[in-house]
Design an enzyme around this catalytic site. Structure first.
Site, PDB file in Angstrom:
ATOM      1  N   GLU A  91      19.757  36.191  22.962  1.00  0.00           N
ATOM      2  CA  GLU A  91      20.818  36.605  24.043  1.00  0.00           C
ATOM      3  C   GLU A  91      20.128  36.798  25.421  1.00  0.00           C
ATOM      4  O   GLU A  91      20.717  36.307  26.427  1.00  0.00           O
ATOM      5  CB  GLU A  91      21.503  37.833  23.381  1.00  0.00           C
ATOM      6  CG  GLU A  91      22.519  38.198  24.354  1.00  0.00           C
ATOM      7  CD  GLU A  91      23.710  37.340  24.725  1.00  0.00           C
ATOM      8  OE1 GLU A  91      23.809  36.396  23.548  1.00  0.00           O
ATOM      9  OE2 GLU A  91      24.523  37.261  25.753  1.00  0.00           O
TER      10      GLU A  91
ATOM     11  N   GLU B  19      22.310  31.455  31.950  1.00  0.00           N
ATOM     12  CA  GLU B  19      23.681  31.760  32.649  1.00  0.00           C
ATOM     13  C   GLU B  19      23.125  32.102  34.256  1.00  0.00           C
ATOM     14  O   GLU B  19      23.935  31.456  35.039  1.00  0.00           O
ATOM     15  CB  GLU B  19      24.240  32.707  31.978  1.00  0.00           C
ATOM     16  CG  GLU B  19      25.215  32.475  30.890  1.00  0.00           C
ATOM     17  CD  GLU B  19      25.757  33.491  30.270  1.00  0.00           C
ATOM     18  OE1 GLU B  19      26.498  33.408  29.124  1.00  0.00           O
ATOM     19  OE2 GLU B  19      25.824  34.771  30.858  1.00  0.00           O
TER      20      GLU B  19
HETATM   21  N1  LIG Z   1      29.941  26.777  37.073  1.00  0.00           N
HETATM   22  C1  LIG Z   1      30.552  26.241  35.949  1.00  0.00           C
HETATM   23  N2  LIG Z   1      31.108  25.035  35.772  1.00  0.00           N
HETATM   24  C2  LIG Z   1      31.792  24.761  34.706  1.00  0.00           C
HETATM   25  N3  LIG Z   1      32.191  25.609  33.950  1.00  0.00           N
HETATM   26  C3  LIG Z   1      31.647  26.666  33.809  1.00  0.00           C
HETATM   27  C4  LIG Z   1      30.667  27.136  34.960  1.00  0.00           C
HETATM   28  N4  LIG Z   1      30.428  28.751  34.710  1.00  0.00           N
HETATM   29  C5  LIG Z   1      30.880  28.965  33.505  1.00  0.00           C
HETATM   30  N5  LIG Z   1      31.845  27.821  33.123  1.00  0.00           N
HETATM   31  C6  LIG Z   1      32.336  27.889  31.842  1.00  0.00           C
HETATM   32  O1  LIG Z   1      32.801  29.101  31.332  1.00  0.00           O
HETATM   33  C7  LIG Z   1      32.157  29.703  30.377  1.00  0.00           C
HETATM   34  C8  LIG Z   1      31.969  31.194  30.393  1.00  0.00           C
HETATM   35  O2  LIG Z   1      30.967  31.486  31.533  1.00  0.00           O
HETATM   36  P1  LIG Z   1      30.464  32.806  31.842  1.00  0.00           P
HETATM   37  O3  LIG Z   1      29.453  32.562  32.772  1.00  0.00           O
HETATM   38  O4  LIG Z   1      31.533  33.802  31.830  1.00  0.00           O
HETATM   39  O5  LIG Z   1      29.440  32.922  30.482  1.00  0.00           O
HETATM   40  P2  LIG Z   1      30.108  33.688  29.361  1.00  0.00           P
HETATM   41  O6  LIG Z   1      29.714  32.860  28.013  1.00  0.00           O
HETATM   42  O7  LIG Z   1      31.122  34.384  29.198  1.00  0.00           O
HETATM   43  O8  LIG Z   1      28.738  34.708  29.126  1.00  0.00           O
HETATM   44  P3  LIG Z   1      28.608  36.474  29.136  1.00  0.00           P
HETATM   45  O9  LIG Z   1      29.737  36.836  28.650  1.00  0.00           O
HETATM   46  O10 LIG Z   1      27.317  36.579  28.477  1.00  0.00           O
HETATM   47  O11 LIG Z   1      28.736  36.558  30.602  1.00  0.00           O
HETATM   48  C9  LIG Z   1      31.056  28.595  30.057  1.00  0.00           C
HETATM   49  O12 LIG Z   1      30.328  28.720  28.746  1.00  0.00           O
HETATM   50  C10 LIG Z   1      31.513  27.492  30.812  1.00  0.00           C
HETATM   51  O13 LIG Z   1      32.067  26.877  29.541  1.00  0.00           O
END
Ligand SMILES: Nc1ncnc2c1ncn2[C@@H]1O[C@H](COP(=O)(O)OP(=O)(O)OP(=O)(O)O)[C@@H](O)[C@H]1O
Length: 124
Positions: free
Chosen positions: A71, A78
């Protein structure tokens, strides 16, 4: 290497402090890390309750460490993706999805291992 610094690498002690700092930042900012640490603490408490043997303790502790480390790496991926691609980009999304999938695969396997270890301690 720290940009702007004369030294190629920080000292071992400083590297350790940077790692602690990274851990604290991740715990402060990422809900999933808190959940996983909570799960690890629950597994350790349950281990004392059921009286795990030394080998089972080793398995439980390695599983906790592997999931929390995965993680942390996912959070690092990320963060780098957000740095290099703050705009929407299919590759940025793919990178985040695949990094999240790595944690998911490990979490499922660790859950199965946990069930086997605790079932063995409780029923056999
Ligand atoms: N710059 C980007 N371009 C395209 N899709 C994105 C982008 N950033 C995030 N995503 C999409 O949104 C989803 C969620 O992104 P986010 O950064 O919120 O991470 P997360 O999976 O919510 O992790 P955490 O909860 O640990 O922050 C990603 O898995 C991806 O599919």
């Amino acid at each position: 290497m720290i940009p702007g610094s004369n030294n190629d690498h920080p000292s071992f002690r400083k590297s350790f402090l940077f790692a602690i700092q990274g851990f604290r930042t991740a715990v402060r900012t990422e809900r999933n890390i808190k959940v996983m640490i909570g799960g690890g603490v629950a597994a350790i408490v349950a281990g004392f309750v059921v009286g795990l043997d030394p080998l089972s303790w080793a398995i439980v502790l390695v599983c906790c460490g592997v999931v929390i480390s995965a993680e942390l790496l996912n959070t690092a991926v990320e963060t780098v993706v957000d740095l290099v691609s703050p705009e929407f980009h299919p590759l940025a999304g793919r990178a985040k999805d695949i990094a999240a999938a790595a944690v998911w695969v490990l979490s499922v396997l660790v859950a199965v291992v946990g069930i086997i270890v605790f079932a063995n301690a409780i029923f056999f």
